[in-house]
Design an enzyme around this catalytic site. Structure first.
Site, PDB file in Angstrom:
ATOM      1  NE  ARG A  15       7.734  31.874  61.701  1.00 52.35           N
ATOM      2  CZ  ARG A  15       8.913  31.648  61.622  1.00 52.35           C
ATOM      3  NH1 ARG A  15       9.853  32.219  62.413  1.00 52.35           N
ATOM      4  NH2 ARG A  15       9.411  31.054  60.447  1.00 52.35           N
ATOM      5  CB  CYS A  25      10.942  37.125  55.837  1.00 53.86           C
ATOM      6  SG  CYS A  25      12.007  35.631  56.293  1.00 53.86           S
ATOM      7  CE  LYS A  53       5.667  31.166  49.990  1.00 49.65           C
ATOM      8  NZ  LYS A  53       7.216  31.473  49.306  1.00 49.65           N
ATOM      9  CG  LEU A 101      17.109  30.107  52.212  1.00 52.12           C
ATOM     10  CD1 LEU A 101      17.233  29.207  53.335  1.00 52.12           C
ATOM     11  CD2 LEU A 101      17.692  29.484  51.035  1.00 52.12           C
ATOM     12  CG  PHE A 109       7.289  39.345  44.719  1.00 50.34           C
ATOM     13  CD1 PHE A 109       6.813  39.032  45.957  1.00 50.34           C
ATOM     14  CD2 PHE A 109       8.164  38.408  44.344  1.00 50.34           C
ATOM     15  CE1 PHE A 109       7.526  37.934  46.800  1.00 50.34           C
ATOM     16  CE2 PHE A 109       8.900  37.406  44.949  1.00 50.34           C
ATOM     17  CZ  PHE A 109       8.426  37.116  46.293  1.00 50.34           C
TER      18      PHE A 109
END
Length: 446
Positions: free
Chosen positions: A335, A267, A328, A157, A256
């Site tokens: 975090r 993550c 983002k 996700l 990316f």
């Protein structure tokens, strides 16, 4: 189907809500009584687009339940998803205490109840965790294949588009040695892949590696492009042109490839460190991943150095505006946010910081407290500032009133860590504009 979710953090809440949206009866359990009460009232503990709408509908229609009782959930559910935190330790190793603690509780329940459960690792867990879960269960006297089976089902996700990712996944990865459990999981996920996207069945270990490698590879692309951007600045190239030139190659793709001040979130940093730790434990030096982290740890510092250079090395007593606090857009998650690292660097240098973010003000306040000032909107953050630093590419930052911005600032200076604006247009607007890997724009032109 009857589904149990242990943990109502980001992954657990999205997974439980989306399973309910597909018609399943879902029981979510969490030890936080206040959070459970909040969710029962359809109040969101996180910001994620479209999630509250689905949660409210499935609460109203009686398919989604929240409880603090693990036993209540176990009495109801046939497939149990573990969506628990696995925070990194000082050496990068993932902490499995939450996961294994709940597994022991499930084992105790199974030893007293003659029924079959599928135990699914949905948390991002180190390679070999499925085997450790089986050991804990077996040591309690319950039998694999009769009382339980274990599945590794990693999530992929993206924060900010998690609902869409869950409802229409690129692929489903299921790791299990059990045909029975695998068939149940396949039936559960078939409605999500009606357009033909694949369900990959594999062993548990391969599924665990797949999750870590996916995030590590994406993180590697980000760090690689940041290295390229730093080179572009030195040779006079434009990283945007380079990105378009290589992104059109179908072997590379367009995703990316954006340069900036590095990756953050819950993550990428954690998963790269965990994969590094696993590699070292097995006697392998994963050199590329060490470089990925080194580049990321240094990228945000380049922004601080640029601000120092532009302000003549005199940061103490200056005033900086920061736009963007989340790691983002479309999330309130801070975090490992690069913005927070930049802010701490500015504070250490003696600058006063005033910040704005559309969603991450409260999550930032919980971390930074009154160390910085919080603006009511993006323009209020600019009043009497020496520099604007852009750290998160929120859509609303893309088309501001540049004339108003210029009137508010002491100096029309922008240091853009996300390459939001066109350099030529910024010169026309009368700004000194510096971004990552692109030629600078000044009031005198390009």
């Amino acid at each position: 189907m009857r589904i149990g979710i242990v943990g109502t953090g980001y992954v657990g809440l999205v997974s439980g809500t989306c399973f309910a949206e597909m018609g399943n009866d879902v029981y979510c359990v969490d030890v936080d009584q206040a959070k459970v009460a909040q969710l029962r009232a359809a109040k969101m503990p996180i910001y994620e687009p479209d999630l509250r709408t689905l949660l409210k509908r499935n609460l109203r229609e009686g398919r989604l339940h929240f409880t603090t009782s693990l036993q209540e959930m176990l009495d109801q559910a046939d497939i149990i998803f573990l969506a628990l935190p696995t925070p990194p330790g000082a050496d990068g190793e993932a902490d499995l205490s939450f996961v294994l603690g709940v597994v022991q509780d499930i084992a105790d329940w199974l030893s007293e109840n003659s029924t079959y459960k599928v135990i699914v690792n949905k948390s991002t867990v180190p390679v070999g965790t499925a085997a450790r879960v089986r050991v804990v269960l077996a040591e309690s006297g319950v039998k694999q294949g009769e009382d339980f089976d274990v599945v590794s089902n990693p999530e992929f996700l993206r924060e900010g588009s998690a609902v869409a990712d869950f409802m229409k996944p690129d692929r489903i990865v299921l790791g299990t040695s059990s045909t029975r459990a695998g068939e149940q999981m396949r039936r559960l996920y078939e409605p999500f892949v009606r357009q033909g996207n694949p369900i990959y069945m594999m062993d548990e270990c391969s599924a665990e590696v797949t999750k870590y490698v996916a995030n590590a590879f994406l993180a590697s692309r980000i760090s690689f492009m940041n290295e390229v951007a730093n080179l572009c600045e030195r040779v006079g190239a434009d990283i945007d042109h380079v990105r378009m030139g290589i992104g059109s190659d179908t072997r590379i793709g367009k995703h990316f490839l954006y340069a900036g001040i590095g990756f953050g979130g819950s993550c990428f940093p954690k998963d790269v460190q965990a994969l590094l730790h696993t590699s070292r434990n097995h006697g392998y030096d994963f050199k590329i991943l060490s470089a990925v982290m080194a580049v990321n740890d240094g990228q945000w510092q380049l922004l601080i150095k640029r601000v120092q250079e532009l302000l003549g090395g005199k940061l103490r007593g200056g005033r900086a505006a920061v736009w963007g606090l989340a790691f983002k857009p479309n999330t309130d998650d801070v975090r490992e946010a690069p913005a927070h690292k930049v802010i701490r660097g500015l504070l250490a240098a003696g600058m006063r910081v005033v910040a704005f973010d559309p969603e991450a003000m409260e999550t930032t306040r919980a971390v930074l407290g009154d160390e910085i000032d919080y603006a009511s909107n993006a323009y209020a953050a600019l009043e009497n500032t020496d520099v604007l630093i852009i750290c998160t590419e929120w859509p609303e930052f893309r088309r501001p009133d540049f004339g108003r911005m210029k009137r508010l600032m002491r100096r029309p200076l922008i240091v853009d860590g996300r390459n939001v604006y066109n350099t030529g247009r910024m010169a026309e607007h009368g700004f000194e504009y510096y971004s990552i890997g692109r030629p600078a724009a000044t009031m005198a032109g390009l």
